[in-house]
Enzyme design. Sequence first.
Site, PDB file in Angstrom:
ATOM      1  N   LYS A  12       4.709  24.410  12.019  1.00 47.32           N
ATOM      2  CA  LYS A  12       4.792  23.076  12.640  1.00 47.32           C
ATOM      3  C   LYS A  12       3.496  22.280  12.431  1.00 47.32           C
ATOM      4  O   LYS A  12       2.453  22.840  12.075  1.00 47.32           O
ATOM      5  CB  LYS A  12       5.115  23.233  14.127  1.00 47.32           C
ATOM      6  CG  LYS A  12       6.515  23.825  14.414  1.00 47.32           C
ATOM      7  CD  LYS A  12       6.762  23.859  15.918  1.00 47.32           C
ATOM      8  CE  LYS A  12       8.160  24.351  16.266  1.00 47.32           C
ATOM      9  NZ  LYS A  12       8.398  24.308  17.731  1.00 47.32           N
ATOM     10  N   TYR A  52      17.190  19.147  15.383  1.00 48.62           N
ATOM     11  CA  TYR A  52      17.128  19.654  16.754  1.00 48.62           C
ATOM     12  C   TYR A  52      18.274  19.148  17.625  1.00 48.62           C
ATOM     13  O   TYR A  52      18.153  19.123  18.857  1.00 48.62           O
ATOM     14  CB  TYR A  52      15.790  19.268  17.386  1.00 48.62           C
ATOM     15  CG  TYR A  52      14.656  20.269  17.152  1.00 48.62           C
ATOM     16  CD1 TYR A  52      14.824  21.631  17.422  1.00 48.62           C
ATOM     17  CD2 TYR A  52      13.407  19.855  16.708  1.00 48.62           C
ATOM     18  CE1 TYR A  52      13.793  22.534  17.245  1.00 48.62           C
ATOM     19  CE2 TYR A  52      12.354  20.758  16.530  1.00 48.62           C
ATOM     20  CZ  TYR A  52      12.560  22.101  16.801  1.00 48.62           C
ATOM     21  OH  TYR A  52      11.535  23.000  16.642  1.00 48.62           O
ATOM     22  N   ASN A 115       3.666  24.811  19.554  1.00 52.12           N
ATOM     23  CA  ASN A 115       3.674  26.274  19.510  1.00 52.12           C
ATOM     24  C   ASN A 115       3.718  26.838  18.092  1.00 52.12           C
ATOM     25  O   ASN A 115       4.100  27.974  17.867  1.00 52.12           O
ATOM     26  CB  ASN A 115       4.801  26.833  20.388  1.00 52.12           C
ATOM     27  CG  ASN A 115       6.163  26.322  19.973  1.00 52.12           C
ATOM     28  OD1 ASN A 115       6.311  25.648  18.952  1.00 52.12           O
ATOM     29  ND2 ASN A 115       7.170  26.651  20.754  1.00 52.12           N
ATOM     30  N   HIS A 118       8.478  27.608  14.121  1.00 56.81           N
ATOM     31  CA  HIS A 118       9.899  27.613  14.470  1.00 56.81           C
ATOM     32  C   HIS A 118      10.555  28.790  13.762  1.00 56.81           C
ATOM     33  O   HIS A 118      10.185  29.114  12.631  1.00 56.81           O
ATOM     34  CB  HIS A 118      10.589  26.316  14.009  1.00 56.81           C
ATOM     35  CG  HIS A 118      12.092  26.407  14.018  1.00 56.81           C
ATOM     36  ND1 HIS A 118      12.835  26.151  15.162  1.00 56.81           N
ATOM     37  CD2 HIS A 118      12.984  26.790  13.057  1.00 56.81           C
ATOM     38  CE1 HIS A 118      14.121  26.361  14.880  1.00 56.81           C
ATOM     39  NE2 HIS A 118      14.236  26.745  13.621  1.00 56.81           N
ATOM     40  N   GLU A 129      20.359  25.976   9.138  1.00 52.68           N
ATOM     41  CA  GLU A 129      18.993  25.444   9.004  1.00 52.68           C
ATOM     42  C   GLU A 129      18.462  25.575   7.579  1.00 52.68           C
ATOM     43  O   GLU A 129      17.748  24.692   7.092  1.00 52.68           O
ATOM     44  CB  GLU A 129      18.062  26.146   9.998  1.00 52.68           C
ATOM     45  CG  GLU A 129      18.394  25.802  11.444  1.00 52.68           C
ATOM     46  CD  GLU A 129      17.494  26.486  12.473  1.00 52.68           C
ATOM     47  OE1 GLU A 129      17.661  26.214  13.669  1.00 52.68           O
ATOM     48  OE2 GLU A 129      16.618  27.292  12.074  1.00 52.68           O
TER      49      GLU A 129
HETATM   50  N1  UDP Z   1      10.087  22.736  23.812  1.00 54.32           N
HETATM   51  C1  UDP Z   1       9.318  21.884  24.593  1.00 54.32           C
HETATM   52  N2  UDP Z   1       9.435  21.961  25.950  1.00 54.32           N
HETATM   53  C2  UDP Z   1      10.249  22.854  26.566  1.00 54.32           C
HETATM   54  C3  UDP Z   1      11.023  23.719  25.774  1.00 54.32           C
HETATM   55  C4  UDP Z   1      10.915  23.636  24.393  1.00 54.32           C
HETATM   56  O1  UDP Z   1       8.562  21.079  24.070  1.00 54.32           O
HETATM   57  O2  UDP Z   1      10.298  22.889  27.810  1.00 54.32           O
HETATM   58  C5  UDP Z   1       9.979  22.652  22.349  1.00 54.32           C
HETATM   59  C6  UDP Z   1       9.219  23.831  21.779  1.00 54.32           C
HETATM   60  O3  UDP Z   1       8.330  23.355  20.777  1.00 54.32           O
HETATM   61  C7  UDP Z   1      10.293  24.696  21.182  1.00 54.32           C
HETATM   62  C8  UDP Z   1      11.354  23.675  20.766  1.00 54.32           C
HETATM   63  O4  UDP Z   1      11.272  22.666  21.776  1.00 54.32           O
HETATM   64  O5  UDP Z   1       9.798  25.462  20.105  1.00 54.32           O
HETATM   65  C9  UDP Z   1      12.768  24.190  20.702  1.00 54.32           C
HETATM   66  O6  UDP Z   1      13.080  24.820  21.953  1.00 54.32           O
HETATM   67  P1  UDP Z   1      13.799  26.234  21.990  1.00 54.32           P
HETATM   68  O7  UDP Z   1      14.215  26.473  23.385  1.00 54.32           O
HETATM   69  O8  UDP Z   1      14.848  26.284  20.927  1.00 54.32           O
HETATM   70  O9  UDP Z   1      12.596  27.247  21.662  1.00 54.32           O
HETATM   71  P2  UDP Z   1      12.328  28.171  20.380  1.00 54.32           P
HETATM   72  O10 UDP Z   1      13.654  28.569  19.809  1.00 54.32           O
HETATM   73  O11 UDP Z   1      11.515  27.336  19.420  1.00 54.32           O
HETATM   74  O12 UDP Z   1      11.543  29.336  20.911  1.00 54.32           O
HETATM   75 MG    MG Z   2      15.312  27.441  19.321  1.00 53.21          MG
END
Ligand code: UDP
Ligand code: MG
Length: 136
Positions: A12, A52, A115, A118, A129
């Site tokens: 990212k 997303y 974070n 992805h 994807e």
């Molecule tokens: N995210 C965020 N706030 C939240 C939850 C998720 O900004 O409260 C962002 C975070 O960067 C995450 C992405 O949205 O990686 C997609 O969320 P998901 O729940 O799919 O998490 P992941 O699969 O990336 O662990």
């Molecule tokens: Mg996810």
Amino acid sequence: MSNLEQTLSIIKPDAVERNLSNEIKKEFIKNDFQILKEKKIQISKIEAEEFYKIHQTKPFYNDLCDYLSSGPIIVMVLEKNSAVSENRKLMGATDPNKAEPGTLRKKYGISIDKNSVHGSDSVENAKIEIDFFFKN
Ligand code: UDP
Ligand code: MG
């Protein structure tokens, strides 16, 4: 028994910006992932919204799409036995503060939104994807 899978990984903007891409790629290789395809791109907000879209009802959706389109990213197709779950394990929890020691998000993540990586969450979504970024 082999269970060769492919998964989509994204480094990212926060990690690309801090020049962590090579270090993160080495982590994948060290953990026996093969990087089959790789490209550095910047996507538009519209593309981020499409990528997303499963999160479109979430309160963080707009910021998330702004963020993913805010700078260059590295998208990769990774291959390994059980690549989808193995990559999720290597990445760690979504929130770096809750991620296990040694995971990519623990090591490199700044916050739940920044974070660093992805990874697809299922074999089915991995196919969608991978197509999103590498079709044609
Ligand atoms: N995210 C965020 N706030 C939240 C939850 C998720 O900004 O409260 C962002 C975070 O960067 C995450 C992405 O949205 O990686 C997609 O969320 P998901 O729940 O799919 O998490 P992941 O699969 O990336 O662990
Ligand atoms: Mg996810």
